[in-house]
Write an enzyme that holds these catalytic residues in place. Structure first.
Site, PDB file in Angstrom:
ATOM      1  N   GLY A 242       0.776  -1.235   0.000  1.00  0.00           N
ATOM      2  CA  GLY A 242       0.000   0.000   0.000  1.00  0.00           C
ATOM      3  C   GLY A 242       0.806   1.284   0.000  1.00  0.00           C
ATOM      4  N   THR A 243       2.035   1.247  -0.573  1.00  0.00           N
ATOM      5  CA  THR A 243       2.783   2.513  -0.605  1.00  0.00           C
ATOM      6  C   THR A 243       2.131   3.514  -1.570  1.00  0.00           C
ATOM      7  OG1 THR A 243       4.333   1.768  -2.315  1.00  0.00           O
ATOM      8  CG2 THR A 243       4.966   1.370  -0.016  1.00  0.00           C
ATOM      9  N   ASN A 244       1.498   3.019  -2.622  1.00  0.00           N
ATOM     10  CA  ASN A 244       0.785   3.947  -3.520  1.00  0.00           C
ATOM     11  C   ASN A 244      -0.459   4.517  -2.846  1.00  0.00           C
ATOM     12  OD1 ASN A 244       1.976   4.243  -6.348  1.00  0.00           O
ATOM     13  ND2 ASN A 244       2.223   2.056  -5.926  1.00  0.00           N
TER      14      ASN A 244
ATOM     15  N   ARG B 183     -15.283 -18.021  -8.783  1.00  0.00           N
ATOM     16  CA  ARG B 183     -14.901 -16.662  -9.198  1.00  0.00           C
ATOM     17  C   ARG B 183     -16.123 -15.774  -9.444  1.00  0.00           C
ATOM     18  NH1 ARG B 183      -9.864 -14.923  -8.091  1.00  0.00           N
ATOM     19  NH2 ARG B 183      -9.684 -12.918  -9.097  1.00  0.00           N
TER      20      ARG B 183
ATOM     21  N   ASN C 119      -5.361   2.512 -13.203  1.00  0.00           N
ATOM     22  CA  ASN C 119      -4.408   1.545 -12.660  1.00  0.00           C
ATOM     23  C   ASN C 119      -3.010   2.145 -12.750  1.00  0.00           C
ATOM     24  OD1 ASN C 119      -3.394  -1.090 -11.840  1.00  0.00           O
ATOM     25  ND2 ASN C 119      -2.745  -1.364 -13.964  1.00  0.00           N
TER      26      ASN C 119
ATOM     27  N   ASP D 268      -3.804  -4.161 -19.035  1.00  0.00           N
ATOM     28  CA  ASP D 268      -2.890  -3.025 -19.247  1.00  0.00           C
ATOM     29  C   ASP D 268      -3.027  -2.416 -20.654  1.00  0.00           C
ATOM     30  OD1 ASP D 268      -1.869  -3.546 -16.674  1.00  0.00           O
ATOM     31  OD2 ASP D 268      -0.317  -4.863 -17.460  1.00  0.00           O
TER      32      ASP D 268
ATOM     33  N   GLU E  41       5.987   6.270  -9.558  1.00  0.00           N
ATOM     34  CA  GLU E  41       4.633   5.889  -9.138  1.00  0.00           C
ATOM     35  C   GLU E  41       4.019   6.850  -8.124  1.00  0.00           C
ATOM     36  OE1 GLU E  41       3.904   1.718  -8.341  1.00  0.00           O
ATOM     37  OE2 GLU E  41       5.827   1.214  -9.239  1.00  0.00           O
TER      38      GLU E  41
ATOM     39  N   HIS F  25       0.854   1.010 -13.234  1.00  0.00           N
ATOM     40  CA  HIS F  25       1.648  -0.146 -13.651  1.00  0.00           C
ATOM     41  C   HIS F  25       3.123   0.244 -13.633  1.00  0.00           C
ATOM     42  CE1 HIS F  25       2.539  -3.953 -15.516  1.00  0.00           C
ATOM     43  NE2 HIS F  25       3.394  -3.302 -16.292  1.00  0.00           N
TER      44      HIS F  25
HETATM   45  C1  GAR Z   1       3.354  -1.189  -7.387  1.00  0.00           C
HETATM   46  O1  GAR Z   1       4.678  -1.196  -7.861  1.00  0.00           O
HETATM   47  C2  GAR Z   1       2.384  -1.207  -8.555  1.00  0.00           C
HETATM   48  O2  GAR Z   1       2.834  -0.453  -9.639  1.00  0.00           O
HETATM   49  C3  GAR Z   1       2.331  -2.662  -8.873  1.00  0.00           C
HETATM   50  O3  GAR Z   1       2.297  -3.294  -7.612  1.00  0.00           O
HETATM   51  C4  GAR Z   1       3.027  -2.492  -6.672  1.00  0.00           C
HETATM   52  C5  GAR Z   1       2.162  -2.277  -5.444  1.00  0.00           C
HETATM   53  O4  GAR Z   1       2.894  -1.655  -4.425  1.00  0.00           O
HETATM   54  N1  GAR Z   1       1.202  -2.990  -9.681  1.00  0.00           N
HETATM   55  C6  GAR Z   1       1.242  -3.886 -10.669  1.00  0.00           C
HETATM   56  O5  GAR Z   1       2.221  -4.560 -10.922  1.00  0.00           O
HETATM   57  C7  GAR Z   1      -0.046  -4.014 -11.461  1.00  0.00           C
HETATM   58  N2  GAR Z   1       0.156  -4.757 -12.670  1.00  0.00           N
HETATM   59  P1  GAR Z   1       2.155  -0.942  -3.188  1.00  0.00           P
HETATM   60  O6  GAR Z   1       1.173  -1.955  -2.603  1.00  0.00           O
HETATM   61  O7  GAR Z   1       3.272  -0.621  -2.234  1.00  0.00           O
HETATM   62  O8  GAR Z   1       1.461   0.287  -3.706  1.00  0.00           O
END
Ligand code: GAR
Length: 211
Positions: free
Chosen positions: A12-14, A66, A108, A151, A181, A110
């Site tokens: 969850g850093t984003n 699912r 999203n 994507d 990001e 990426h």
């Molecule tokens: C991030 O690097 C994001 O870009 C990637 O997962 C990570 C989540 O980090 N997403 C993907 O690869 C989607 N295809 P976070 O939980 O620390 O935000």
């Protein structure tokens, strides 16, 4: 005020970048209404709760198949009445019904420069492993709208990051997060909240942008 729902699977850093940007004014006119994780032990859930944001887990493991998970997930999403859904490290395929319910309202992040190193199988650290294996010198991150492909939706923002000779997948992942990001995702939400983003003929148009 834009009602934002954030979907997460991991650290969850984003999500944290969005929370911080809301506090320091880099995101205006938006509030995070809730956080949904498919993973009960995601630290992102803790980050949400520490910041007084409603956070729930809906795990595919709790459903017989699912289709049942997809239905429950969509019902939960609707409860938040989101104007925008942000996939911030959400490693679940978004059901087509949800994409149809929120056209051009799901974004999203990426961790590569799409169309490189994206699509099925490219997520998290795997992206950076592939970047290093191919020996490219520049990578980065992309924020895009989500359509029914993986994507493939309209690209909103991208930022490049240099690959260094000593990089490991982990060091590269960290630098892509810090330099791209955590900057792009808050900027994308702010632009959408300001009503500056539209999608025309499958491409995004950002109004009032001179750079
Ligand atoms: C991030 O690097 C994001 O870009 C990637 O997962 C990570 C989540 O980090 N997403 C993907 O690869 C989607 N295809 P976070 O939980 O620390 O935000």
């Amino acid at each position: 005020m834009l009602n934002v729902l954030v979907c997460v699977s991991g650290g969850g850093t984003n999500l944290q970048a969005l929370i911080d940007a809301g506090k320091d004014g880099r995101i205006r006119n938006a509030r995070i209404a809730g956080v949904i994780s498919n993973n009960r032990s995601a630290y992102a859930l803790e980050r949400a709760r520490q910041n007084g944001i409603d956070a729930v887990c809906i795990s595919p493991k709790d459903f017989p198949d699912r289709a049942a998970f997809n239905r429950a997930f969509l019902e939960k999403v609707k409860e938040y009445a989101p104007d925008l859904i942000v996939l911030a490290g959400f490693l679940v395929n978004i059901p087509p019904e949800m994409i149809r319910a929120y056209p051009n309202r799901i974004i999203n992040i990426h961790p590569s420069l799409i169309p490189s190193f994206c699509g099925t199988g490219y997520y998290g650290l795997k992206v950076h492993e592939a970047v290093l294996a191919r020996g490219v010198k520049v990578t980065g991150a992309t924020v895009h709208f989500v359509d029914e492909g993986t994507d493939t939706g309209p690209i909103l923002l991208q930022k490049s990051v240099e690959v260094l000779p000593a990089d490991t997948p982990k060091s590269l992942q960290q630098r892509v997060m810090e330099e791209a990001e955590w900057i792009l995702l808050p900027r994308a939400v702010d632009l959408i909240a300001a009503g500056r983003v539209s999608v025309v003929d499958g491409k995004t148009v950002i109004s009032g942008r001179n750079e």
